[in-house]
Design a protein around this motif. Sequence first.
Motif, PDB file in Angstrom:
ATOM      1  N   SER A   1       0.803  -0.966   0.011  1.00 50.15           N
ATOM      2  CA  SER A   1      -0.039   0.374  -0.148  1.00 50.15           C
ATOM      3  C   SER A   1       0.545   1.068  -0.157  1.00 50.15           C
ATOM      4  O   SER A   1       0.615   2.122  -0.655  1.00 50.15           O
TER       5      SER A   1
ATOM      6  N   ILE B   1       2.120   3.791  -6.183  1.00 52.42           N
ATOM      7  CA  ILE B   1       1.110   3.680  -4.951  1.00 52.42           C
ATOM      8  C   ILE B   1      -0.587   3.417  -4.958  1.00 52.42           C
ATOM      9  O   ILE B   1      -1.282   2.754  -4.152  1.00 52.42           O
TER      10      ILE B   1
ATOM     11  N   SER C   1      -1.317   0.462  -6.251  1.00 54.62           N
ATOM     12  CA  SER C   1      -0.970  -0.836  -4.847  1.00 54.62           C
ATOM     13  C   SER C   1      -2.378  -0.158  -4.218  1.00 54.62           C
ATOM     14  O   SER C   1      -2.596  -2.194  -3.700  1.00 54.62           O
ATOM     15  N   LEU C   2      -3.240   0.295  -3.302  1.00 60.31           N
ATOM     16  CA  LEU C   2      -3.797   1.074  -2.744  1.00 60.31           C
ATOM     17  C   LEU C   2      -5.342   0.317  -3.655  1.00 60.31           C
ATOM     18  O   LEU C   2      -5.781  -0.356  -3.158  1.00 60.31           O
TER      19      LEU C   2
ATOM     20  N   ASN D   1      -7.714  -2.405  -2.537  1.00 63.08           N
ATOM     21  CA  ASN D   1      -8.810  -2.148  -2.230  1.00 63.08           C
ATOM     22  C   ASN D   1      -9.810  -3.771  -2.888  1.00 63.08           C
ATOM     23  O   ASN D   1     -10.960  -3.908  -1.941  1.00 63.08           O
TER      24      ASN D   1
ATOM     25  N   VAL E   1      -7.526  -0.705   4.051  1.00 58.55           N
ATOM     26  CA  VAL E   1      -6.816   0.484   3.422  1.00 58.55           C
ATOM     27  C   VAL E   1      -7.289   1.890   3.758  1.00 58.55           C
ATOM     28  O   VAL E   1      -8.355   2.226   4.286  1.00 58.55           O
TER      29      VAL E   1
ATOM     30  N   LEU F   1       1.282   9.410  -0.892  1.00 57.89           N
ATOM     31  CA  LEU F   1       0.793   8.123  -0.323  1.00 57.89           C
ATOM     32  C   LEU F   1      -0.871   8.504   0.746  1.00 57.89           C
ATOM     33  O   LEU F   1      -1.652   8.447   0.490  1.00 57.89           O
TER      34      LEU F   1
ATOM     35  N   GLU G   1      -3.391   9.129  -1.466  1.00 62.15           N
ATOM     36  CA  GLU G   1      -4.240   8.096  -2.032  1.00 62.15           C
ATOM     37  C   GLU G   1      -4.332   7.075  -1.254  1.00 62.15           C
ATOM     38  O   GLU G   1      -6.035   6.398  -1.513  1.00 62.15           O
ATOM     39  N   ARG G   2      -4.438   7.336  -0.427  1.00 62.34           N
ATOM     40  CA  ARG G   2      -4.934   6.182   0.528  1.00 62.34           C
ATOM     41  C   ARG G   2      -6.244   7.365   1.143  1.00 62.34           C
ATOM     42  O   ARG G   2      -6.699   6.148   1.294  1.00 62.34           O
TER      43      ARG G   2
ATOM     44  N   LYS H   1      -9.545   4.420   0.383  1.00 66.60           N
ATOM     45  CA  LYS H   1     -10.109   4.369   2.334  1.00 66.60           C
ATOM     46  C   LYS H   1     -11.201   3.649   1.648  1.00 66.60           C
ATOM     47  O   LYS H   1     -11.677   3.958   1.320  1.00 66.60           O
TER      48      LYS H   1
END
Length: 451
Positions: A19, A344, A347-348, A352, A358, A376, A379-380, A384
């Motif tokens: 992540s 990122i 990967s996130l 998800n 996330v 990060l 994008e997180r 989320k």
Amino acid sequence: MRRRLLATTFALGALLLSSACSGSGDSTEEAATGPVTITVNGLPPDTDPVNRKNFEEDVTKFMDKYPDIKIEAKEGMMDPQTFSAKLAGGQLEDVFYVYFTDPQALIRKRQVSDISKYLGEFPNTKDLKPELLRIFSDESGHAYGLPSQNYSMGLVYNRELFKKAGLDPATPPRTWAEVREAAKKINALGGGVVGYGDYSKNNTGGWHFTAETYSLGGDVATQDGETWKAAFNTATGKQVLQQLKDMRWTDNSMGQKQLLEYSDLLQMMGSNKLGMYLGTGSDIVNIVNQYKGKFDTYGLGSIPDGKGTLGGGDGYMFKAGLSPAKIKAGLTWLSYKTVAPDRIAESLGRANKNKEPVGLPQPNIWVAGSPSDKTLVAERDKLKNVPVENFAPFAATETSIPLKLEPPLAQQVYAVLDVPMQKVLTDRNADIDKLLADAEAQVNGVLGAAK
């Protein structure tokens, strides 16, 4: 504690490697020239099919992007039972996984390659937290590896029980005195509910004694040159044990059942029978995945008193004697897999899609506010899938509380420190001064082997 980090189905490594830190920029295109093959470890086993598939996909994409570099991925990470033998026998991979407790000994013994002069070719590494890079560096600042993830401990708590006990789940206890008072209120709910839980078995007691000592500004071991010695037979160490003894026997807020280990507290949390304990964000993932908890039920606060927090993590180092071409190839791989922000989002998104959490507020390897960290965080926030507001108390303080690593020979030290934890939780007449003195003598014997 090492095995805690690896135990979770979606381990913290998977959360942060997948992540937070998977990627590479085009700046590494010329990092390795000419065909070169390197061996790396970290390939998840067949029993972890989702993360194995992700890893294999990353290898394939990497070799498509860098056709002159061949990656031979091996299963396994850091097995303390076999690591030394593989190292001595020359069987260790070119780029190999280590815990934060291992680099300094490997550097002192000259068992790893200096990668310092090549880091300038990998600009993403400039965003790494200096305190994490120092773990992989010698006293002169020469680096021998890179971090890939880190974690720190906080206060895991049950928001539903907080509400029932008249406590505000948005403001968990910030001191151990507040923990004690909250534990009494939660315990008063009855029905088998325990206000506060702690470990005391299979090295987990020593692990938590260390975390609680750090939280009050104390140490478990200190170094004088090449020599380590016990440092917990102090007023701070006594305060840790006295608080637990008082909560157990005076307040009766820790429950009758003791000699608990890792899974016990998670199970109690999952069944809504526990108010609080020290843990990490990955513990909450375990509670949800293994014990049918729900993310909405739990919160994560800062470690009480906040003068220090037990942290750990891992990274990768380079086997001694590697050629410049192999070092550059290894750095190209790590820049693609663990220390670049431009993958990122990918990967996130993958996490998800796989229904992995996330948004948990775990520490990451980037300097707060750096371009990598901003990527990060942004994008997180977009992707989320957990209630991040539940973990805001931890997130608000995670960068301000000093991170302290485990002592050397941690598992052996923890085994000794289990005993005083067990005694104060099972014997109302336990002599804390004697317990600390006996443990000090034993730990000094253990630390005599730490070089």
